[in-house]
Design a protein around this motif. Structure first.
Motif, PDB file in Angstrom:
ATOM      1  N   SER A   1      34.068  49.157  33.050  1.00  0.00           N
ATOM      2  CA  SER A   1      33.609  50.523  32.780  1.00  0.00           C
ATOM      3  C   SER A   1      32.387  50.501  31.870  1.00  0.00           C
ATOM      4  N   PHE A   2      32.373  49.568  30.916  1.00  0.00           N
ATOM      5  CA  PHE A   2      31.206  49.377  30.056  1.00  0.00           C
ATOM      6  C   PHE A   2      29.996  48.964  30.890  1.00  0.00           C
ATOM      7  N   TYR A   3      30.221  48.048  31.830  1.00  0.00           N
ATOM      8  CA  TYR A   3      29.149  47.610  32.731  1.00  0.00           C
ATOM      9  C   TYR A   3      28.645  48.773  33.590  1.00  0.00           C
ATOM     10  N   MET A   4      29.563  49.553  34.149  1.00  0.00           N
ATOM     11  CA  MET A   4      29.170  50.663  35.015  1.00  0.00           C
ATOM     12  C   MET A   4      28.472  51.771  34.233  1.00  0.00           C
ATOM     13  N   LEU A   5      28.869  51.968  32.983  1.00  0.00           N
ATOM     14  CA  LEU A   5      28.187  52.972  32.160  1.00  0.00           C
ATOM     15  C   LEU A   5      26.743  52.547  31.904  1.00  0.00           C
ATOM     16  N   LEU A   6      26.530  51.279  31.574  1.00  0.00           N
ATOM     17  CA  LEU A   6      25.174  50.777  31.377  1.00  0.00           C
ATOM     18  C   LEU A   6      24.378  50.824  32.675  1.00  0.00           C
ATOM     19  N   ASN A   7      25.066  50.612  33.784  1.00  0.00           N
ATOM     20  CA  ASN A   7      24.426  50.558  35.091  1.00  0.00           C
ATOM     21  C   ASN A   7      24.291  51.941  35.718  1.00  0.00           C
ATOM     22  N   GLY A   8      24.663  52.972  34.970  1.00  0.00           N
ATOM     23  CA  GLY A   8      24.734  54.317  35.535  1.00  0.00           C
ATOM     24  C   GLY A   8      23.423  54.844  36.082  1.00  0.00           C
ATOM     25  N   PHE A   9      22.308  54.464  35.472  1.00  0.00           N
ATOM     26  CA  PHE A   9      21.019  54.968  35.954  1.00  0.00           C
ATOM     27  C   PHE A   9      20.577  54.267  37.240  1.00  0.00           C
ATOM     28  N   LEU A  10      21.230  53.121  37.560  1.00  0.00           N
ATOM     29  CA  LEU A  10      20.841  52.348  38.747  1.00  0.00           C
ATOM     30  C   LEU A  10      19.322  52.147  38.778  1.00  0.00           C
ATOM     31  N   ALA A  11      18.814  51.606  37.652  1.00  0.00           N
ATOM     32  CA  ALA A  11      17.381  51.320  37.510  1.00  0.00           C
ATOM     33  C   ALA A  11      16.527  52.552  37.776  1.00  0.00           C
ATOM     34  N   PHE A  12      17.012  53.697  37.255  1.00  0.00           N
ATOM     35  CA  PHE A  12      16.240  54.944  37.329  1.00  0.00           C
ATOM     36  C   PHE A  12      15.974  55.382  38.764  1.00  0.00           C
ATOM     37  N   GLY A  13      16.863  55.024  39.689  1.00  0.00           N
ATOM     38  CA  GLY A  13      16.710  55.485  41.062  1.00  0.00           C
ATOM     39  C   GLY A  13      15.544  54.878  41.810  1.00  0.00           C
ATOM     40  N   VAL A  14      15.084  53.690  41.356  1.00  0.00           N
ATOM     41  CA  VAL A  14      13.940  53.055  42.016  1.00  0.00           C
ATOM     42  C   VAL A  14      14.290  52.644  43.440  1.00  0.00           C
ATOM     43  N   GLY A  15      15.544  52.252  43.677  1.00  0.00           N
ATOM     44  CA  GLY A  15      15.953  51.884  45.026  1.00  0.00           C
ATOM     45  C   GLY A  15      15.739  53.006  46.011  1.00  0.00           C
ATOM     46  N   ALA A  16      16.008  54.231  45.585  1.00  0.00           N
ATOM     47  CA  ALA A  16      15.786  55.389  46.453  1.00  0.00           C
ATOM     48  C   ALA A  16      14.300  55.543  46.776  1.00  0.00           C
ATOM     49  N   TYR A  17      13.434  55.247  45.806  1.00  0.00           N
ATOM     50  CA  TYR A  17      11.996  55.346  46.043  1.00  0.00           C
ATOM     51  C   TYR A  17      11.545  54.349  47.106  1.00  0.00           C
ATOM     52  N   VAL A  18      12.063  53.118  47.026  1.00  0.00           N
ATOM     53  CA  VAL A  18      11.669  52.092  47.999  1.00  0.00           C
ATOM     54  C   VAL A  18      12.030  52.535  49.414  1.00  0.00           C
ATOM     55  N   GLY A  19      13.267  53.036  49.563  1.00  0.00           N
ATOM     56  CA  GLY A  19      13.694  53.480  50.881  1.00  0.00           C
ATOM     57  C   GLY A  19      12.862  54.632  51.420  1.00  0.00           C
ATOM     58  N   TYR A  20      12.293  55.455  50.520  1.00  0.00           N
ATOM     59  CA  TYR A  20      11.461  56.587  50.917  1.00  0.00           C
ATOM     60  C   TYR A  20      10.012  56.170  51.143  1.00  0.00           C
ATOM     61  N   ALA A  21       9.462  55.337  50.257  1.00  0.00           N
ATOM     62  CA  ALA A  21       8.029  55.065  50.256  1.00  0.00           C
ATOM     63  C   ALA A  21       7.599  54.124  51.377  1.00  0.00           C
ATOM     64  N   ILE A  22       8.396  53.095  51.649  1.00  0.00           N
ATOM     65  CA  ILE A  22       7.968  52.097  52.634  1.00  0.00           C
ATOM     66  C   ILE A  22       7.731  52.725  54.015  1.00  0.00           C
ATOM     67  N   PRO A  23       8.653  53.521  54.561  1.00  0.00           N
ATOM     68  CA  PRO A  23       8.370  54.144  55.869  1.00  0.00           C
ATOM     69  C   PRO A  23       7.137  55.046  55.851  1.00  0.00           C
ATOM     70  N   GLU A  24       6.952  55.782  54.730  1.00  0.00           N
ATOM     71  CA  GLU A  24       5.788  56.672  54.634  1.00  0.00           C
ATOM     72  C   GLU A  24       4.496  55.874  54.645  1.00  0.00           C
ATOM     73  N   LEU A  25       4.443  54.787  53.874  1.00  0.00           N
ATOM     74  CA  LEU A  25       3.226  53.970  53.797  1.00  0.00           C
ATOM     75  C   LEU A  25       2.984  53.221  55.103  1.00  0.00           C
ATOM     76  N   MET A  26       4.059  52.788  55.763  1.00  0.00           N
ATOM     77  CA  MET A  26       3.898  52.124  57.062  1.00  0.00           C
ATOM     78  C   MET A  26       3.361  53.099  58.097  1.00  0.00           C
ATOM     79  N   ARG A  27       3.783  54.350  58.014  1.00  0.00           N
ATOM     80  CA  ARG A  27       3.289  55.358  58.942  1.00  0.00           C
ATOM     81  C   ARG A  27       1.777  55.557  58.766  1.00  0.00           C
ATOM     82  N   LYS A  28       1.321  55.401  57.509  1.00  0.00           N
ATOM     83  CA  LYS A  28      -0.103  55.542  57.220  1.00  0.00           C
ATOM     84  C   LYS A  28      -0.881  54.244  57.427  1.00  0.00           C
ATOM     85  N   LYS A  29      -0.143  53.173  57.831  1.00  0.00           N
ATOM     86  CA  LYS A  29      -0.728  51.843  58.031  1.00  0.00           C
ATOM     87  C   LYS A  29      -1.378  51.308  56.760  1.00  0.00           C
ATOM     88  N   ASP A  30      -0.789  51.625  55.625  1.00  0.00           N
ATOM     89  CA  ASP A  30      -1.290  51.172  54.321  1.00  0.00           C
ATOM     90  C   ASP A  30      -0.521  49.922  53.903  1.00  0.00           C
TER      91      ASP A  30
END
Length: 521
Positions: free
Chosen positions: A40-69
């Protein structure tokens, strides 16, 4: 193809459950209570999940690939890794600094600073091993991402067996850390190979402006993640001041068993709802959203409510089969957790719709109000009400508050209206099903007339499964909660699950025959 993702999620549930069984049975309730506190201590520290950066990767890569960037893709990946490691590293350092203090403060839990330090280091290791999964998802490599997750879970199972036998609680916590570290190797290779298919892989450092853009997208997701789960793990740590480790171990077994159920519902079963959810995201906040979301909600409730009712009614044989009869109060805690969690089902996907329409701050507002309410009640009451009170606060009061607030935000921003009659019918059918199943369970256990054994538990569960498959569709169709149109929608939603769709189709065909016999159109 959704089938590889579905299969990967299913294997993930099975492997996670196997690790849970191994650790719970080897440690027994008292030591498992210490393990619950550390994780529970580990999960509390891990609660931000690196500030949601994983969600950004899943969103940004398809968008940038669509733009051929191509360079933009490389900078997005590099920038996401930089932020993820920096944020998770900061929380790891915070955990290392707090380990000694918490060990002394919670002397009744008897958790050593070393165990908490291992849990703290696991934060940055977990984020580093999960980033490749997000990158692969961004490149539409769902099968590879699922395979990587399964590999890490296999490693955790193996490490759990060996290290828990040798080192007890410290070994059980270290198993997660080592599994994440081992997962870095195939993760790095898969990212390199996937990027190579698109462009020449290399590290391109993003500008400060690009880093700010990543944070601007990711921080609301991270805050939402923390508000969603922070109170749960904080309450487990806080209640450690007032209960013995045996009690905490029983709660830990119950909550972990529920998390496996939730993982199956949101992962393996939730995959079948992805096509419907994608359709909703393409719509404007007009009347079409109500129709499409209503269809998805019906599918969700029809598929998920019987599983929650089944596991709640069969909690005793289920928990005893998984972790053993030494966890005396775990079934009671499990029933309460499942009952409270079922409240939140009908607004479960509203947050995804709000995010798709860029109403992120509405989600943060809802979660913040709920978190403040839960925190106030935890600090005021938990020392008197102990575990039962904690479950009521987190899983009943918190879920009721979030359900009400999310429903209000859906009406406000998406002009969404819920079919209250349909929802009440589905919940009523699930309740009736639970009562019938409880009668069958009592009759079966009376017939066996012996102390709980693995064989008796297995027989009780097998009988309950057969009865559930036969009875549940009859009840919901007889009440008018499920129609042939609903069955057609569910058949369409699960048609892309490969071989698994054949099982669903058999159930739908049986239900269709019931509709014909009862004259339901």
């Amino acid at each position: 193809m959704l089938y590889p993702i579905f299969l990967g999620q299913l294997l993930r549930v099975v492997l996670t459950a196997s690790s849970f069984i191994v650790v719970a049975r080897l440690l027994e309730p008292a030591s498992y209570g210490v393990y619950t506190f550390a994780m529970s201590f580990y999960m509390l520290l891990n609660g931000f999940l690196a500030f949601g950066v994983g969600a950004y990767v899943g969103y940004a890569i398809p968008e940038l690939m669509r733009k051929k960037d191509k360079e933009g893709v490389l900078r997005a990946i590099s920038g996401s890794y930089i932020i993820a490691i920096a944020v998770s590293g900061a929380f790891t350092l915070l955990g290392l600094c707090l380990s000694g203090y918490l060990s002394g403060t919670f002397s009744n839990i008897a958790v050593s600073p070393t165990v908490l330090m291992i849990a703290s280091v696991t934060v940055v290791a977990y984020i580093a091993s999960s980033m490749p999964v997000n990158v692969l998802i961004g490149f539409s490599k769902g099968g590879l991402s699922a395979a990587l997750v399964v590999f890490i879970q296999v490693m955790q199972l193996l490490f759990s067996v060996v290290l828990t036998l040798w080192f007890g609680v410290a070994g059980a916590v270290a198993a997660t850390l080592l599994a994440c570290l081992v997962g870095l190797i195939p993760g790095a290779y898969l990212v390199y190979a996937t990027v190579s298919e698109y462009c020449r892989p290399r590290i391109l450092l993003p500008s400060w402006g690009e880093l700010r853009e990543i944070l601007r997208f990711a921080w609301p997701v991270g805050v939402t993640n923390f508000l969603n789960n922070g109170m749960l793990y904080f309450s487990v740590i806080y209640i450690g001041l007032f209960v013995m480790t045996v009690t905490l171990g029983n709660y830990g077994a119950a909550s972990t068993a529920y998390s496996l159920l939730a993982l199956f519902l949101s992962g393996a079963l939730g995959v079948s709802l992805l096509p419907v959810l994608s359709a909703v995201r393409e719509l404007k906040p007009k009347g079409e959203v109500n129709t499409t979301y209503g269809r998805m909600l019906n599918i969700q409730l029809v598929l998920m409510l019987p599983l929650m009712a089944f596991t709640g009614v069969m909690a005793v044989p289920l928990l005893y089969l998984l972790v053993g009869a030494s966890y005396l109060t775990a079934p009671l805690y499990f029933v309460l957790i499942v009952s409270g969690s079922s409240i939140f089902l009908f607004t479960n996907y509203v947050n995804s719709l709000l995010i798709s329409e860029k109403h992120t701050f509405s989600i943060i507002k809802v979660n913040l109000v709920s978190a403040v309410l839960q925190l106030a009640l935890i600090l005021a009451l938990i020392q008197y009400t102990k575990v039962i009170g904690m479950i009521v606060i987190i899983f009943f009061i918190g879920n009721i508050a979030e359900t009400f607030l999310f429903a209000r935000e859906a009406r406000r921003h998406l002009s969404m209206r819920f079919d209250t009659r349909k929802i009440l019918l589905l919940y009523s059918g699930a309740l009736a099903f639970g009562l019938v199943l409880a009668g069958v369970y009592l009759a079966t256990s009376h017939y066996l007339a012996a102390a709980p054994t693995l064989l008796n538990d297995a027989v009780e569960l097998a009988v309950a499964i057969v009865v559930s498959v036969l009875i549940y569709p009859v009840i919901q169709i007889a009440l008018g909660a499920v129609t042939k149109d609903d069955l057609d929608s569910m058949r369409l939603a699960t048609s892309r699950l490969g071989r698994a769709s054949q099982l669903f189709n058999s159930l739908f065909c049986y239900s269709g025959r019931i509709c014909e016999l009862l004259g339901r159109k």
